[in-house]
Design a protein around this motif. Structure first.
Motif, mmCIF file in Angstrom:
data_model
loop_
_atom_site.group_PDB
_atom_site.id
_atom_site.type_symbol
_atom_site.label_atom_id
_atom_site.label_comp_id
_atom_site.label_asym_id
_atom_site.label_seq_id
_atom_site.Cartn_x
_atom_site.Cartn_y
_atom_site.Cartn_z
ATOM 1 N N ILE A 1 15.400 -18.038 -27.720
ATOM 2 C CA ILE A 1 15.201 -16.823 -28.519
ATOM 3 C C ILE A 1 16.344 -16.591 -29.494
ATOM 4 O O ILE A 1 16.210 -15.792 -30.425
ATOM 5 C CB ILE A 1 15.023 -15.584 -27.612
ATOM 6 N N ASP A 2 17.489 -17.296 -29.305
ATOM 7 C CA ASP A 2 18.574 -17.188 -30.273
ATOM 8 C C ASP A 2 18.340 -18.062 -31.499
ATOM 9 O O ASP A 2 19.057 -17.963 -32.499
ATOM 10 C CB ASP A 2 19.907 -17.587 -29.623
ATOM 11 N N GLY A 3 17.336 -18.953 -31.433
ATOM 12 C CA GLY A 3 17.005 -19.797 -32.577
ATOM 13 C C GLY A 3 16.212 -19.022 -33.616
ATOM 14 O O GLY A 3 15.880 -17.853 -33.432
ATOM 15 N N PRO A 4 15.887 -19.676 -34.731
ATOM 16 C CA PRO A 4 15.126 -18.986 -35.785
ATOM 17 C C PRO A 4 13.740 -18.582 -35.283
ATOM 18 O O PRO A 4 13.066 -19.364 -34.614
ATOM 19 C CB PRO A 4 15.033 -20.035 -36.904
ATOM 20 N N PRO A 5 13.305 -17.359 -35.559
ATOM 21 C CA PRO A 5 11.994 -16.909 -35.091
ATOM 22 C C PRO A 5 10.865 -17.589 -35.857
ATOM 23 O O PRO A 5 11.009 -17.981 -37.015
ATOM 24 C CB PRO A 5 12.021 -15.407 -35.364
ATOM 25 N N ARG A 6 9.725 -17.732 -35.185
ATOM 26 C CA ARG A 6 8.530 -18.267 -35.836
ATOM 27 C C ARG A 6 7.822 -17.148 -36.585
ATOM 28 O O ARG A 6 7.898 -15.983 -36.185
ATOM 29 C CB ARG A 6 7.584 -18.846 -34.787
ATOM 30 N N PRO A 7 7.162 -17.476 -37.674
ATOM 31 C CA PRO A 7 6.396 -16.434 -38.371
ATOM 32 C C PRO A 7 5.177 -16.026 -37.532
ATOM 33 O O PRO A 7 4.606 -16.825 -36.803
ATOM 34 C CB PRO A 7 5.982 -17.130 -39.671
ATOM 35 N N GLY A 8 4.804 -14.785 -37.635
ATOM 36 C CA GLY A 8 3.606 -14.327 -36.938
ATOM 37 C C GLY A 8 3.875 -14.008 -35.472
ATOM 38 O O GLY A 8 4.995 -13.731 -35.061
ATOM 39 N N ARG A 9 2.798 -14.087 -34.690
ATOM 40 C CA ARG A 9 2.883 -13.729 -33.283
ATOM 41 C C ARG A 9 3.620 -14.789 -32.486
ATOM 42 O O ARG A 9 3.692 -15.946 -32.858
ATOM 43 C CB ARG A 9 1.483 -13.537 -32.694
#
Length: 257
Positions: free
Chosen positions: A116-124
């Motif tokens: 969760i510290d990595g880059p977030p994914r777009p969307g859900r």
């Protein structure tokens, strides 16, 4: 020889009188009776209580402590050590197993934190997020803080595995734990039914003791959930349990007013 009434011995030993009565019922602490029916204890009761306390600090169940007391009374130090050795070996094995499970659980948490510290994914959020398991991945083994007990398969509709409806305390220790809850919850100003459990309204000063006992309960009966809310000089203490555990809930915590 000095004699003590139950209140005097309890004060000197730093325990509750109800604990001394429970130890008598469990065959750990015999008491004489005065002509008026009062319990009377000698100086040996203080040493005996120290022995019981030492056994409990090692995690020994009351049945094993009672066995050790018999050896302690009738035998030599060598006899006590011989009897105690396999008990300690068993506790060490259990502690090492719990440590292994805790290490694995800690590593699982670290991996999730890294994800969760990595880059977030777009969307859900979906299984590609990393910390969510793919459907074909095996379910992680739930953490257990006590030796596993055989239980029926009660996997929920969402695929998760609820905590088993089982307690790792033996009969005598369960009775002692129930007595501790009853003594503590006697301070409740009100107890109300809530969805799946009970709500207690207690004086604020009991918060520390309630929290400590709830944490101990979680170690042996993980299916209970507890919520503490402190405000305006009052502690609101909620206890929840699955429907299958309703009899255990009533035994430990009583029924609504």
């Amino acid at each position: 020889m000095t004699t003590y009434r139950i209140s005097q011995l309890a004060e000197r030993a730093g325990v509750r009188p109800t604990t001394l009565r429970f130890y008598e019922q469990a065959g750990l602490l015999p008491a004489q009776r005065s002509e008026s029916g009062y319990r009377l204890y000698g100086d040996d009761a203080i040493e005996r209580l120290g022995f019981i306390t030492s056994g409990k600090r090692l995690g020994l169940p009351l049945e094993e402590i009672r066995d050790l007391l018999q050896v302690w009374e009738d035998g030599l130090c060598t006899d006590v050590r011989h009897r105690l050795r396999p008990m300690l070996a068993t506790r060490i094995a259990e502690a090492e197993q719990r440590a292994t499970e805790l290490d694995a659980f800690t590593e699982r948490l670290r991996q999730a934190l890294t994800e969760i510290d990595g880059p977030p994914r777009p969307g859900r959020c979906d299984p590609g997020c990393g910390f969510l398991h793919h459907q074909h991945d095996p379910q992680p083994t739930p953490i257990k803080l006590s030796p596993p007990r055989p239980t029926t398969d009660n996997t929920g509709d969402n695929g998760t595995t609820p905590a088993p409806i089982a307690c790792t305390l033996n009969g005598s220790d369960q009775a002692e734990r129930a007595q501790q809850w009853h003594e503590l919850l006697d301070h409740a100003q009100r107890r109300d039914p809530i969805d799946g459990g009970l709500r207690f309204h207690l004086p604020a000063h009991t918060a520390g003791e309630v929290a400590a006992l709830a944490a101990a309960e979680q170690q042996c009966c993980a299916f209970f959930t507890f919520t503490l809310h402190l405000s305006a000089g009052e502690l609101q203490f909620d206890v929840h349990a699955p429907d299958d555990a309703a009899p255990l809930l009533a035994d430990l915590f009583g029924t609504p007013n």
